[in-house]
Design a protein around this motif. Structure first.
Motif, short mmCIF file in Angstrom:
data_model
loop_
_atom_site.label_atom_id
_atom_site.label_comp_id
_atom_site.label_asym_id
_atom_site.label_seq_id
_atom_site.Cartn_x
_atom_site.Cartn_y
_atom_site.Cartn_z
N GLU A 176 8.21 108.10 24.03
CA GLU A 176 7.71 108.08 25.40
C GLU A 176 7.23 106.69 25.77
O GLU A 176 6.58 106.00 24.98
N GLY A 225 8.03 107.51 31.06
CA GLY A 225 8.70 108.77 30.74
C GLY A 225 9.39 108.68 29.39
O GLY A 225 9.21 107.71 28.64
N GLU A 226 10.18 109.69 29.08
CA GLU A 226 10.88 109.69 27.81
C GLU A 226 12.01 108.66 27.82
O GLU A 226 12.67 108.46 28.85
#
Length: 209
Positions: free
Chosen positions: A3, A41-42
Motif C-alpha cells: 500500500e 492506494g494499493e
C-alpha cells in the motif's frame, strides 16, 4: 498487495517522498512519479521494486556527489566506494549519468593528477603512472595524460638530489649514494635519471658505474 499511503513534496528539487504501508519512506524522482501515475492506494509489488531502486539510485548519486566534493576521483575509485552500499548496476547507472554530465571524467582527472603531482610533489613518470593505474584509470588515458604534461626529469631529479643530499652528509659516500638513489627511485624516476642526478651531486652510483 503493498500500500502507498501518501506522496509528499521533498526539500530536494526534482524529488517527492513516497510513504509506504510498511513504514518506509522512499525518495522518488518527480519524472518517475508521473510516469508511474502514483497515487495513494494499493500498488503492484513490481512498482514498489521500481520505487526502491529509484530511492537507491538517488541516494547513490548523492553519495557520489559528496565524494567528488571532497576531491576529484576516477570512475573506478567512485565505483569501489559506491558498491559498498549499492549493487553494481545502480552504481554503474549513476556513474554513467555523471559522466554524461561531465562530473566524472577520467581524462580530465588524469591530466590534473599529473600536472599537480609533477609540479607540487616533483614526482617522476614511473610513480605517476603507478598511482593512476592503482586508481583504475585505463592505461591509454594514463599514457595520454603523461604525454600532455612532459617534464625534464633529469633536471627535476637533480634538483631533488640537491635538496635531499644534506640529510646524508654524515654518511659515507657509498651509503649516501644508495640512500639518495632509493629516494629518487621511490619518487618515480628511472635508472638513467637517478644515475645522472647522483653524478650531478658528486656521488658515484651505488654499483660503481
Amino acid at each position: 498487495m503493498p500500500e502507498l499511503l501518501d506522496l509528499r513534496a521533498s526539500s530536494r528539487a526534482g524529488e517527492v517522498r513516497v510513504r509506504l504501508g510498511n513504514g518506509r519512506t522512499l525518495r522518488v524522482g518527480t519524472e518517475l512519479c508521473r510516469a508511474l501515475g502514483l497515487a495513494p492506494g494499493e500498488v503492484h509489488p513490481g512498482v514498489v521494486a521500481q520505487l526502491e531502486r529509484e530511492d537507491l539510485r538517488l541516494r547513490t548519486r548523492e553519495r557520489a556527489l559528496r565524494l567528488l566534493a571532497l576531491r576529484p576521483r576516477s570512475r573506478a575509485e567512485l565505483e569501489r566506494r559506491l558498491r559498498r552500499a549499492a549493487d553494481a548496476s545502480v552504481a554503474a547507472e549513476v556513474l554513467s549519468a555523471l559522466e554524461r554530465e561531465g562530473l566524472v571524467d577520467d581524462r580530465r582527472f588524469a591530466e590534473q593528477w599529473v600536472r599537480t603531482r609533477r609540479t607540487v610533489r616533483l614526482l617522476g613518470t614511473f610513480r605517476l603512472r603507478a598511482e593512476l593505474l592503482r586508481k583504475g584509470v585505463p592505461r591509454e588515458i594514463v599514457e595520454a595524460a603523461l604525454a600532455s604534461a612532459p617534464a625534464d626529469e633529469d633536471a627535476v631529479a637533480a634538483e631533488l638530489a640537491r635538496l635531499r643530499l644534506p640529510r646524508y652528509r654524515h654518511l659515507p659516500a657509498d651509503k649516501a649514494a644508495r640512500r639518495l638513489a632509493g629516494y629518487l627511485a621511490r619518487r618515480g624516476f628511472g635508472a638513467g635519471a637517478v644515475l645522472r642526478a647522483l653524478r650531478a651531486a658528486g656521488l658515484a652510483a651505488p654499483d660503481g658505474r
